[in-house]
Write an enzyme that holds these catalytic residues in place. Structure first.
Site: not given
Ligand code: NAD
Ligand code: GLY
Length: 371
Positions: A124, A146, A188, A230, A240, A244, A248, A251, A255, A269
């Site tokens: 956990r 993330k 990025e 960031k 987000e 945040r 993206n 993106h 994507h 990517h």
């Protein structure tokens, strides 16, 4: 350790430092010692990174008197699925971890994401440290918490927000990174200038080539400026709920391009993000909200660095705007059936909107595909 720079990611009692410099890895033992509660630490890496950097990293732990055990995973995105995750969790459990144990992710975004996710669920929640070894991981995936894995439904669809206890970004390890991966990570870096810091973009116009060619001071400045941007956004909006999403930029389009190429090596990517950022600028120009000269400037810069800027830069791929829009409609950021876009009023002035006419998107995509 005088060449090192540190910034803090402020998240209350989950705050942590990000340390960057040209030889951080040789000093990793001293740097991680204060945040380790239990030994051995468990180092997770991949079979490319281990060849180049594991010996130095392990020696540094050893010289600080920290015992470690190592788990080496196959390099590549395929590792970041259910099978890879099960194997990793079992290998970690085989070492008999305790709640105070620490996982150390030594690798790119694949190793960082899967290790962070494992840390968030084993017993956990156990501790973890990020030691990112790609430019992409140093400026993006290692900071902000993330974590996740891919499923047959898409990338990063199973995961958690789970912050590391420390991030160590060694700018020297990027010398062994294949040039194409370095360029992909640069997309990025450019993103931070484009989304909110025109001054940084102007600095990159002058210094971007030196970042790639390996000028350590310049490279470190690019990494630190990116991470500061960031950290600032993540501190304001960890999960987000708002700002945040600016991270993206490029993106949603990127994507869709990656999905269309089957998330294969044909389009990395960061390369997809570069093309996607150009699409965000072109759509904004087409909608009359961004000066055309800003889009031209972005195109010139990304191209001069060696990044792809349009779908036709991807060899051997036939594109269709309708199928790209279909992929966008499956994005994680779709809300009430509406696609969220990050558009721009100009360099350094991005904003979040779902108020976009899909016909405009199709027109922009058709132009990009025909370019
Ligand atoms: P990666 O981890 O696959 O690394 C790219 C390649 O470079 C791999 O073959 C790796 O073995 C090799 N490599 C890594 N460091 C090296 C070094 N110093 N020298 C030589 N080779 C080296 O890919 P990546 O681009 O770092 O990360 C991509 C992943 O990151 C994706 O899974 C993506 O979903 C994820 N990601 C996550 C976030 C986040 O916020 N968590 C953000 C962006 C991307
Ligand atoms: N890579 C985008 C984010 O961390 O939010």
């Amino acid at each position: 350790m005088s060449d090192f720079e540190t910034l803090s990611v402020s998240l209350g009692d989950r705050s942590y430092d990000m340390v960057s410099g040209p030889d951080v890895i040789s000093n990793a033992g001293k740097l991680v010692a204060p945040v380790i509660d239990h030994e051995p630490v468990i180092v997770i890496t991949d079979d490319n990174v281990s060849k180049h950097h594991l010996e130095n990293f392990s020696a540094s732990l050893q010289s600080a008197g920290i015992s470690s055990t190592v788990i080496t995973l196959p390099a590549g995105e395929n590792t970041k699925g259910y099978d890879g995750f099960r194997n990793l969790v079992n290998a970690i459990l085989d070492t008999g971890p305790e709640r105070r144990s620490t996982l150390i992710a030594l690798g790119g975004g694949v190793i960082g994401d899967i290790t962070g996710f494992a840390a968030s669920v084993i017993l956990r929640g156990i501790h973890f440290i990020q030691v990112p070894t790609t430019l992409l991981a140093q400026v993006d995936s290692s900071v902000g918490g993330k974590t996740g894995i891919n499923t047959r439904h898409g990338k990063n669809l199973v995961g958690s927000f789970y912050q590391p206890r420390l991030v160590l970004a060694d700018t020297g390890v990027l010398d062994t990174l294949p040039r194409r991966e370095l360029l992909a990570g640069y997309a990025e870096v450019a993103k931070y200038g484009l989304l909110g810091d025109k001054g940084f973009f102007e600095w990159l116009e002058k210094n971007g080539k030196a970042v790639i060619e390996g000028d350590m001071a310049i490279r470190q400045q690019a990494v630190m400026t990116s991470c500061r941007a960031k950290a600032d956004i993540v501190s304001r909006d960890e999960k987000e709920a708002g700002d945040r999403a600016l991270l993206n930029l490029g993106h949603t389009f990127g994507h869709a391009l990656e999905a269309e190429t089957g998330f294969s090596d044909r389009l990395l990517h960061g390369e997809a993000v570069a093309i996607g950022m150009m699409m965000a600028f072109d759509l904004s120009v087409q909608m009359g909200i961004c000066p055309a000269e800003d889009a031209t400037r972005v195109r010139t810069h990304l191209q001069s660095i060696g990044l792809p800027i349009q779908p036709t830069d991807v060899a051997g791929q036939a594109w269709q705007s309708t199928s790209l829009i279909g992929h966008m409609a499956q994005d994680k950021k779709v809300q009430n059936g509406k696609i969220t876009f990050i558009l721009t009023h100009g360099i350094g002035d991005a904003f979040i909107t779902s108020d976009v006419d899909i016909d405009d998107v199709e027109t922009m995509l058709d132009r990009a595909i025909a370019a």
